[in-house]
Design a protein around this motif. Sequence first.
Motif, PDB file in Angstrom:
ATOM      1  N   ALA A 174       0.841  -1.190   0.000  1.00 32.78           N
ATOM      2  CA  ALA A 174       0.000   0.000   0.000  1.00 32.78           C
ATOM      3  C   ALA A 174       0.879   1.244   0.000  1.00 32.78           C
ATOM      4  CB  ALA A 174      -0.914  -0.003   1.223  1.00 32.78           C
ATOM      5  N   GLY A 175       0.658   2.113  -0.981  1.00 34.87           N
ATOM      6  CA  GLY A 175       1.481   3.309  -1.103  1.00 34.87           C
ATOM      7  C   GLY A 175       0.735   4.601  -0.865  1.00 34.87           C
ATOM      8  N   LYS A 176      -0.602   4.554  -0.977  1.00 37.72           N
ATOM      9  CA  LYS A 176      -1.392   5.769  -0.813  1.00 37.72           C
ATOM     10  C   LYS A 176      -2.738   5.443  -0.170  1.00 37.72           C
ATOM     11  CE  LYS A 176       0.539   8.235  -4.812  1.00 37.72           C
ATOM     12  NZ  LYS A 176       0.244   8.921  -6.095  1.00 37.72           N
ATOM     13  N   ILE A 177      -3.246   6.427   0.566  1.00 39.10           N
ATOM     14  CA  ILE A 177      -4.614   6.375   1.060  1.00 39.10           C
ATOM     15  C   ILE A 177      -5.401   7.426   0.292  1.00 39.10           C
ATOM     16  CG2 ILE A 177      -6.134   6.731   3.030  1.00 39.10           C
ATOM     17  CD1 ILE A 177      -3.873   5.810   4.833  1.00 39.10           C
ATOM     18  N   GLU A 178      -6.527   7.026  -0.276  1.00 37.43           N
ATOM     19  CA  GLU A 178      -7.335   7.929  -1.069  1.00 37.43           C
ATOM     20  C   GLU A 178      -8.798   7.838  -0.656  1.00 37.43           C
ATOM     21  OE1 GLU A 178      -6.693   7.679  -5.277  1.00 37.43           O
ATOM     22  OE2 GLU A 178      -4.555   7.243  -5.069  1.00 37.43           O
ATOM     23  N   ILE A 179      -9.581   8.808  -1.099  1.00 39.68           N
ATOM     24  CA  ILE A 179     -11.028   8.813  -0.902  1.00 39.68           C
ATOM     25  C   ILE A 179     -11.689   8.938  -2.265  1.00 39.68           C
ATOM     26  CG2 ILE A 179     -13.004  10.119  -0.019  1.00 39.68           C
ATOM     27  CD1 ILE A 179     -11.282  10.932   2.352  1.00 39.68           C
ATOM     28  N   TYR A 180     -12.653   8.055  -2.520  1.00 38.48           N
ATOM     29  CA  TYR A 180     -13.450   8.162  -3.746  1.00 38.48           C
ATOM     30  C   TYR A 180     -14.849   8.617  -3.368  1.00 38.48           C
ATOM     31  CZ  TYR A 180     -15.897   7.026  -8.061  1.00 38.48           C
ATOM     32  OH  TYR A 180     -16.651   7.099  -9.208  1.00 38.48           O
ATOM     33  N   ASP A 181     -15.354   9.604  -4.115  1.00 36.80           N
ATOM     34  CA  ASP A 181     -16.694  10.141  -3.869  1.00 36.80           C
ATOM     35  C   ASP A 181     -17.610   9.693  -5.002  1.00 36.80           C
ATOM     36  OD1 ASP A 181     -19.012  11.662  -3.529  1.00 36.80           O
ATOM     37  OD2 ASP A 181     -17.905  13.343  -2.662  1.00 36.80           O
ATOM     38  N   SER A 182     -18.598   8.859  -4.681  1.00 36.89           N
ATOM     39  CA  SER A 182     -19.499   8.345  -5.715  1.00 36.89           C
ATOM     40  C   SER A 182     -20.403   9.439  -6.282  1.00 36.89           C
ATOM     41  CB  SER A 182     -20.356   7.211  -5.144  1.00 36.89           C
ATOM     42  OG  SER A 182     -21.176   7.666  -4.079  1.00 36.89           O
ATOM     43  N   LYS A 183     -20.569  10.534  -5.560  1.00 36.52           N
ATOM     44  CA  LYS A 183     -21.406  11.625  -6.040  1.00 36.52           C
ATOM     45  C   LYS A 183     -20.712  12.411  -7.148  1.00 36.52           C
ATOM     46  CE  LYS A 183     -24.104  15.581  -4.376  1.00 36.52           C
ATOM     47  NZ  LYS A 183     -24.499  16.389  -3.175  1.00 36.52           N
ATOM     48  N   THR A 184     -19.422  12.675  -6.972  1.00 35.80           N
ATOM     49  CA  THR A 184     -18.672  13.435  -7.974  1.00 35.80           C
ATOM     50  C   THR A 184     -17.952  12.527  -8.969  1.00 35.80           C
ATOM     51  OG1 THR A 184     -16.655  13.506  -6.630  1.00 35.80           O
ATOM     52  CG2 THR A 184     -18.282  15.256  -6.285  1.00 35.80           C
ATOM     53  N   GLY A 185     -17.769  11.255  -8.608  1.00 33.56           N
ATOM     54  CA  GLY A 185     -17.048  10.336  -9.474  1.00 33.56           C
ATOM     55  C   GLY A 185     -15.550  10.597  -9.495  1.00 33.56           C
ATOM     56  N   LYS A 186     -15.037  11.241  -8.448  1.00 30.63           N
ATOM     57  CA  LYS A 186     -13.622  11.582  -8.406  1.00 30.63           C
ATOM     58  C   LYS A 186     -12.961  11.055  -7.132  1.00 30.63           C
ATOM     59  CE  LYS A 186     -14.137  15.828 -11.137  1.00 30.63           C
ATOM     60  NZ  LYS A 186     -13.930  17.304 -11.163  1.00 30.63           N
TER      61      LYS A 186
END
Length: 442
Positions: A174-186
Amino acid sequence: MRSGDEPRAGMRTEGDLVGALRQAADRAPEPDLLAGVGERKRRRTRRRAQLLAAAAVVVVVGAGTAATKVIFASGGGEGVGTDARPTAEEDRGAVAEPTVTQGLDEGPETAGPTTTRIVTVTPRRPAGTPIGRLWPKALFQMPAKNADGWRYRPVTGINATEVLLMAESSFEKAGKIEIYDSKTGKARLVAEVPATKGLKEYFPQSATTDGTNVAWYASGTDKDRNRVAEVWWAPLSGGKAQKIHTTTEYAIDAIGLDGDQVVWSAVKGGVQRKPLVGSTIELLSNEDLHLIRWPWASDIGDGPDALEANQTKIVNLAEGTETKIAIKPGTTGLRCGPTWCHGRLDDRGIIQRPDGSGFRRLPGAGFMNGLSPYPILDRFLQSGDTVYDLNTGKQAVITRVGSWGGVGTSSEASTIVYWGVTKEQKPAKYWMLNLAAVPPGQ
């Protein structure tokens, strides 16, 4: 065991075998884990267990031994998925019972003669309402890789639209922690995940979030082969990851967040808490307790030796109170959150309140052992392709055309179930079910 023979000591009945097969299928790791290092796989069984790893399972039982070997005869690859639309059969809630075939083989698998029993079980199609119809707002698609081409490992839902993710450059890197937002698709970056220099076999394990911060623990070995455990955190708004604790004295099995402090429990030992910024460690309990989700803790760990044991109490670490659990005779594997308990009785899944009220048997033979031993959000049970809502009694089913799926790798029972969109080995997209998006009364 030949036809007409009575079960001998050390052997299981056909019902026992079918139950064991279902449990094994529920807890089977996804294909890339099968190729991993055995020790890592054992350490991450709870967090990285995957659904339906095989369409046919072969079980070998030797007379006179308690050991049962489970061999997955056919497995799916990453990327097998579903279109989430119900077929006419699924609209009717049809259920296909398992097909069991038997064979005999004799051989010296253990000392002295043994009898081998081969049982093949075809996965059942559960009854219920397709998730796309029951909880449409909780179901969405997202990329399976980040902008760098690193594969996502879902962790858990932060809220109804945001999902916490680990991005891996390679297996368990694991190299990064990210957040995906299903509302914006980003997706957006939360933090880089550092790897401590000098440690081998190093990888981050389970993570947790309270909607403001994320915390995780990592494991590795030093030059003297001592096992090292580390605790890290980062703000969800974005920033540099901070290491706040390192120990070689114990292994960590769960982690939580309490405002501006991180809490963790040891595999064997007590529960500790430390500020995000500061040096003082507080011992919350020297009893052998294990975090469920802050502030709740259990007196039962999650190792393989504890699968049949019953939790006897639930502890509120914030208030310093504990609640004794009423256990019906014959119950095994009982696990309780503050509101609901889940276990097994007479080869059937059961639920009850901690005080024993609200007892009922679950539909069918499912939920013998789900991927989350504790109720998700103290409300849902997930097993195989089925999610059961303890509050409403509704049962949702995942419509998939492949043979694998996954659950999030959070310390607490994850709200995320995911699977591939297509049958390709490495999918470009995931279907995501985020139970944090299911309205309270729906």
